[in-house]
Scaffold this motif. Structure first.
Motif, PDB file in Angstrom:
ATOM      1  N   ASP A 275       0.821  -1.216   0.000  1.00 20.57           N
ATOM      2  CA  ASP A 275       0.000   0.000   0.000  1.00 20.57           C
ATOM      3  C   ASP A 275       0.859   1.271   0.000  1.00 20.57           C
ATOM      4  OD1 ASP A 275      -2.296  -1.553   0.118  1.00 20.57           O
ATOM      5  OD2 ASP A 275      -3.187  -0.446   1.790  1.00 20.57           O
ATOM      6  N   ALA A 276       2.070   1.210   0.457  1.00 24.06           N
ATOM      7  CA  ALA A 276       2.951   2.390   0.409  1.00 24.06           C
ATOM      8  C   ALA A 276       3.168   2.841  -1.037  1.00 24.06           C
ATOM      9  CB  ALA A 276       4.298   2.073   1.068  1.00 24.06           C
ATOM     10  N   ALA A 277       3.021   1.904  -1.984  1.00 31.28           N
ATOM     11  CA  ALA A 277       3.278   2.215  -3.396  1.00 31.28           C
ATOM     12  C   ALA A 277       2.005   2.341  -4.223  1.00 31.28           C
ATOM     13  CB  ALA A 277       4.166   1.118  -4.007  1.00 31.28           C
ATOM     14  N   HIS A 278       0.891   1.787  -3.720  1.00 34.68           N
ATOM     15  CA  HIS A 278      -0.350   1.840  -4.526  1.00 34.68           C
ATOM     16  C   HIS A 278      -1.550   1.642  -3.621  1.00 34.68           C
ATOM     17  CE1 HIS A 278       0.245  -2.476  -4.102  1.00 34.68           C
ATOM     18  NE2 HIS A 278       1.406  -2.363  -4.726  1.00 34.68           N
ATOM     19  N   VAL A 279      -2.564   2.506  -3.783  1.00 33.13           N
ATOM     20  CA  VAL A 279      -3.837   2.319  -3.069  1.00 33.13           C
ATOM     21  C   VAL A 279      -4.969   2.455  -4.078  1.00 33.13           C
ATOM     22  CG1 VAL A 279      -3.094   3.029  -0.757  1.00 33.13           C
ATOM     23  CG2 VAL A 279      -3.864   4.750  -2.389  1.00 33.13           C
ATOM     24  N   HIS A 280      -6.037   1.702  -3.845  1.00 34.05           N
ATOM     25  CA  HIS A 280      -7.112   1.648  -4.844  1.00 34.05           C
ATOM     26  C   HIS A 280      -8.350   1.067  -4.192  1.00 34.05           C
ATOM     27  CE1 HIS A 280      -5.882  -2.513  -4.853  1.00 34.05           C
ATOM     28  NE2 HIS A 280      -4.642  -2.098  -5.032  1.00 34.05           N
ATOM     29  N   PRO A 281      -9.511   1.117  -4.877  1.00 31.35           N
ATOM     30  CA  PRO A 281     -10.735   0.563  -4.297  1.00 31.35           C
ATOM     31  C   PRO A 281     -10.581  -0.909  -3.918  1.00 31.35           C
ATOM     32  CG  PRO A 281     -11.278   1.907  -6.196  1.00 31.35           C
ATOM     33  CD  PRO A 281      -9.783   1.805  -6.163  1.00 31.35           C
ATOM     34  N   ILE A 282     -11.372  -1.323  -2.878  1.00 29.62           N
ATOM     35  CA  ILE A 282     -11.210  -2.696  -2.386  1.00 29.62           C
ATOM     36  C   ILE A 282     -11.956  -3.719  -3.236  1.00 29.62           C
ATOM     37  CG2 ILE A 282     -10.700  -2.096   0.001  1.00 29.62           C
ATOM     38  CD1 ILE A 282     -13.530  -2.437   0.756  1.00 29.62           C
ATOM     39  N   ALA A 283     -12.763  -3.264  -4.214  1.00 28.24           N
ATOM     40  CA  ALA A 283     -13.506  -4.223  -5.047  1.00 28.24           C
ATOM     41  C   ALA A 283     -12.538  -5.214  -5.683  1.00 28.24           C
ATOM     42  CB  ALA A 283     -14.265  -3.472  -6.141  1.00 28.24           C
ATOM     43  N   GLY A 284     -12.864  -6.496  -5.563  1.00 31.71           N
ATOM     44  CA  GLY A 284     -11.992  -7.525  -6.120  1.00 31.71           C
ATOM     45  C   GLY A 284     -10.963  -8.018  -5.121  1.00 31.71           C
ATOM     46  N   GLY A 285     -10.770  -7.274  -4.022  1.00 32.20           N
ATOM     47  CA  GLY A 285      -9.850  -7.720  -2.968  1.00 32.20           C
ATOM     48  C   GLY A 285      -8.423  -7.880  -3.448  1.00 32.20           C
ATOM     49  N   LEU A 286      -7.879  -6.830  -4.065  1.00 33.50           N
ATOM     50  CA  LEU A 286      -6.531  -6.965  -4.646  1.00 33.50           C
ATOM     51  C   LEU A 286      -5.430  -6.260  -3.849  1.00 33.50           C
ATOM     52  CD1 LEU A 286      -7.435  -6.514  -8.429  1.00 33.50           C
ATOM     53  CD2 LEU A 286      -7.038  -8.627  -7.184  1.00 33.50           C
ATOM     54  N   GLY A 287      -5.780  -5.432  -2.857  1.00 27.97           N
ATOM     55  CA  GLY A 287      -4.768  -4.595  -2.187  1.00 27.97           C
ATOM     56  C   GLY A 287      -3.691  -5.396  -1.490  1.00 27.97           C
ATOM     57  N   MET A 288      -4.097  -6.173  -0.501  1.00 33.44           N
ATOM     58  CA  MET A 288      -3.129  -6.961   0.259  1.00 33.44           C
ATOM     59  C   MET A 288      -2.431  -7.972  -0.650  1.00 33.44           C
ATOM     60  SD  MET A 288      -4.071  -9.428   3.443  1.00 33.44           S
ATOM     61  CE  MET A 288      -5.303 -10.301   2.505  1.00 33.44           C
ATOM     62  N   ASN A 289      -3.194  -8.547  -1.569  1.00 38.78           N
ATOM     63  CA  ASN A 289      -2.611  -9.563  -2.459  1.00 38.78           C
ATOM     64  C   ASN A 289      -1.527  -8.970  -3.352  1.00 38.78           C
ATOM     65  OD1 ASN A 289      -4.222 -12.195  -2.122  1.00 38.78           O
ATOM     66  ND2 ASN A 289      -5.797 -10.623  -2.126  1.00 38.78           N
ATOM     67  N   THR A 290      -1.751  -7.747  -3.823  1.00 40.01           N
ATOM     68  CA  THR A 290      -0.720  -7.109  -4.667  1.00 40.01           C
ATOM     69  C   THR A 290       0.516  -6.810  -3.828  1.00 40.01           C
ATOM     70  OG1 THR A 290      -2.531  -6.163  -5.946  1.00 40.01           O
ATOM     71  CG2 THR A 290      -0.348  -5.258  -6.360  1.00 40.01           C
ATOM     72  N   GLY A 291       0.305  -6.408  -2.566  1.00 42.19           N
ATOM     73  CA  GLY A 291       1.445  -6.149  -1.664  1.00 42.19           C
ATOM     74  C   GLY A 291       2.252  -7.412  -1.408  1.00 42.19           C
ATOM     75  N   ILE A 292       1.560  -8.537  -1.257  1.00 46.38           N
ATOM     76  CA  ILE A 292       2.262  -9.809  -1.017  1.00 46.38           C
ATOM     77  C   ILE A 292       3.099 -10.177  -2.252  1.00 46.38           C
ATOM     78  CG2 ILE A 292       1.831 -12.310  -0.749  1.00 46.38           C
ATOM     79  CD1 ILE A 292      -0.549 -11.473   1.134  1.00 46.38           C
ATOM     80  N   GLU A 293       2.534  -9.935  -3.437  1.00 43.60           N
ATOM     81  CA  GLU A 293       3.308 -10.217  -4.669  1.00 43.60           C
ATOM     82  C   GLU A 293       4.502  -9.272  -4.790  1.00 43.60           C
ATOM     83  OE1 GLU A 293       0.775 -10.068  -8.132  1.00 43.60           O
ATOM     84  OE2 GLU A 293      -0.731 -11.240  -7.099  1.00 43.60           O
ATOM     85  N   ASP A 294       4.295  -7.980  -4.452  1.00 50.17           N
ATOM     86  CA  ASP A 294       5.427  -7.031  -4.467  1.00 50.17           C
ATOM     87  C   ASP A 294       6.545  -7.542  -3.556  1.00 50.17           C
ATOM     88  OD1 ASP A 294       3.935  -5.138  -5.912  1.00 50.17           O
ATOM     89  OD2 ASP A 294       3.568  -3.838  -4.183  1.00 50.17           O
ATOM     90  N   ALA A 295       6.123  -7.969  -2.351  1.00 48.21           N
ATOM     91  CA  ALA A 295       7.113  -8.393  -1.345  1.00 48.21           C
ATOM     92  C   ALA A 295       7.912  -9.591  -1.854  1.00 48.21           C
ATOM     93  CB  ALA A 295       6.400  -8.734  -0.032  1.00 48.21           C
ATOM     94  N   ALA A 296       7.213 -10.544  -2.502  1.00 46.02           N
ATOM     95  CA  ALA A 296       7.917 -11.723  -3.019  1.00 46.02           C
ATOM     96  C   ALA A 296       8.926 -11.299  -4.086  1.00 46.02           C
ATOM     97  CB  ALA A 296       6.907 -12.713  -3.595  1.00 46.02           C
ATOM     98  N   ALA A 297       8.525 -10.337  -4.943  1.00 47.84           N
ATOM     99  CA  ALA A 297       9.433  -9.875  -6.005  1.00 47.84           C
ATOM    100  C   ALA A 297      10.632  -9.127  -5.411  1.00 47.84           C
ATOM    101  CB  ALA A 297       8.674  -8.959  -6.974  1.00 47.84           C
ATOM    102  N   LEU A 298      10.383  -8.275  -4.400  1.00 46.58           N
ATOM    103  CA  LEU A 298      11.500  -7.512  -3.822  1.00 46.58           C
ATOM    104  C   LEU A 298      12.465  -8.436  -3.068  1.00 46.58           C
ATOM    105  CD1 LEU A 298      12.851  -4.786  -3.452  1.00 46.58           C
ATOM    106  CD2 LEU A 298      11.513  -4.466  -1.359  1.00 46.58           C
ATOM    107  N   ALA A 299      11.921  -9.495  -2.441  1.00 41.58           N
ATOM    108  CA  ALA A 299      12.810 -10.431  -1.738  1.00 41.58           C
ATOM    109  C   ALA A 299      13.795 -11.064  -2.722  1.00 41.58           C
ATOM    110  CB  ALA A 299      11.984 -11.509  -1.040  1.00 41.58           C
TER     111      ALA A 299
END
Ligand SMILES: Cc1cc2nc3c(=O)[nH]c(=O)nc-3n(C[C@H](O)[C@H](O)[C@H](O)COP(=O)(O)OP(=O)(O)OC[C@H]3O[C@@H](n4cnc5c(N)ncnc54)[C@H](O)[C@@H]3O)c2cc1C
Length: 359
Positions: A275-299
């Motif tokens: 969320d520090a890099a992107h925030v958007h409507p919760i429809a579809g439930g993508l916020g936390m999931n996108t953050g988890i994918e970001d984290a995996a890529a940055l690791a």
């Protein structure tokens, strides 16, 4: 020496910390809160997040607590109209439970979240980053990951613009409540012909429901802040079930529509994630999931840079090159999904499933 300093212990920071610790990196996680929260917030883990969680060794723990597949029970003007079962291969559980599972895994890997540790200053040079804390102490590390949420202090300190828009009035009030007597077999969704609605989703492993509702307006058209009394009035108006009394509101919140993406996800040795890099409507439930994918890529990026200092610059640029286009796409996609849900709920028998598919 700390390899990576992580600001924030939400799902993004904890995923990053586990993924790096598993690769042998020395990480520290600083969290401004005094203790973990118990808020249901992001409740849907998608298959992409479960794949990441498999690699961290936490997918089975998440599945053991969460539920798979949910039936949305839709009502219109108080009448039960339709049931729709949704199963996208994901798992539904409270965000606090996901965080607890990740925190326990991180502790097994020898890292504990440091609470009451708020980052207030950041400085960097060619050798590393220095973060100043609110208590006056300083932490040095090779890299900094700003996983500190939509209001990210890190993003502000790095001078990275957060481009987009925020609507003034809250679009939704939220909470965790009990609703004794209400069936826990359905995600109840009540909508009315005058507009407005209320949703109650049973949260696994608890006796509470996550409540989402269109806010009440006062006599001057202003927004009424969330409270148990206000939730009950909205419930009575939309659900028309006088026997159900809501109780024990353990979380009360308002949600505004924010559609923003960071202009950059890297500044030297510092990165923005979740969320520090992107925030958007919760429809579809993508916020936390996108953050988890970001984290995996940055690791992967940071582990590669730590392992091969000669290739560092090319490797470090790869994170933003991969994730910024994804963030831009998710932000545009969720804005469209949100509009579809707002439109759909005017039709009896339709509900939040209108936001689940990409169109
Ligand atoms: C009702 C609701 C439903 C949602 N449903 C979904 C869903 O189904 N699926 C989904 O993917 N997403 C959902 N979301 C969105 C999801 O909650 C967020 O996208 C998610 O919390 C982002 O995680 P994060 O770790 O990036 O940030 P956060 O969870 O905001 O964590 C940031 C952490 O950083 C800490 N912090 C902040 N500043 C500092 C500082 N200066 N120093 C140290 N620590 C700091 C904060 O205290 C916090 O703990 C939902 C949200 C809501 C409100």
């Amino acid at each position: 020496m700390t390899d990576v300093l992580i600001a924030g212990s939400g799902p993004t920071g904890l995923t990053l910390a586990c993924a790096l610790a598993l690769r042998g990196a020395a990480v520290r996680v600083l969290e401004q809160r005094p203790a973990p929260h118990r808020e249901s917030r992001g409740k849907g883990l998608r298959p992409s997040s479960l794949e990441v969680f498999e690699t961290l060794g936490v997918a089975s723990a998440v599945r053991a607590i969460g539920s798979q597949g949910v039936t949305l029970r839709k009502y219109f003007d108080g009448k039960q109209i339709a049931d729709t079962t949704v199963d996208d291969g994901g798992v539904l559980l409270g965000q606090w439970q996901t965080e607890q599972i990740l925190r326990d895994r991180l502790a097994e890997l020898g890292v504990r979240v440091e609470y009451d540790s708020r980052i207030v200053a950041v400085d960097q040079d060619a050798t590393g980053v220095r973060a100043g804390l609110a208590d006056g102490s300083e932490v040095t590390a090779g890299y900094l990951a700003g996983c500190d949420g939509g209001r990210s202090t890190t993003r502000g300190l790095l001078g990275i613009p957060f481009e987009g828009s925020t609507r003034g009035e809250p679009a939704m009030v939220l909470g965790d409540v009990r609703a004794p007597g209400l069936s826990r077999d359905f995600w109840h969704q009540w909508f009315t012909s005058e507009g407005g609605g209320i949703l109650l989703c049973p949260m696994p492993g608890t006796d509470s429901f996550q409540l989402q509702a269109a806010p009440e307006a006062d006599e001057r058209g202003g927004h009424v802040p969330p409270s148990l009394e206000s939730f009950q009035r909205i419930f009575d108006r939309c659900a028309r079930m006088p026997g159900i009394r809501l109780a024990d509101a353990t979380w009360l919140s308002s949600w505004r529509i924010n559609v923003r993406v960071a202009a950059r996800m890297r500044e030297g040795r510092a990165f923005l994630v979740g969320d520090a890099a992107h925030v958007h409507p919760i429809a579809g439930g993508l916020g936390m999931n996108t953050g988890i994918e970001d984290a995996a890529a940055l690791a992967l990026t940071l582990a590669a840079a730590l392992g091969d200092p000669d290739r560092r610059e090319d490797v470090l640029d790869g994170y933003e090159a991969e994730r910024l286009p994804v963030a831009l796409d998710v932000v545009a996609d969720t804005a469209r999904r949100y509009d579809r849900v707002v439109d759909a709920v005017r039709t009896p028998g339709r509900g939040t499933e209108a936001g689940l598919v990409r169109e």
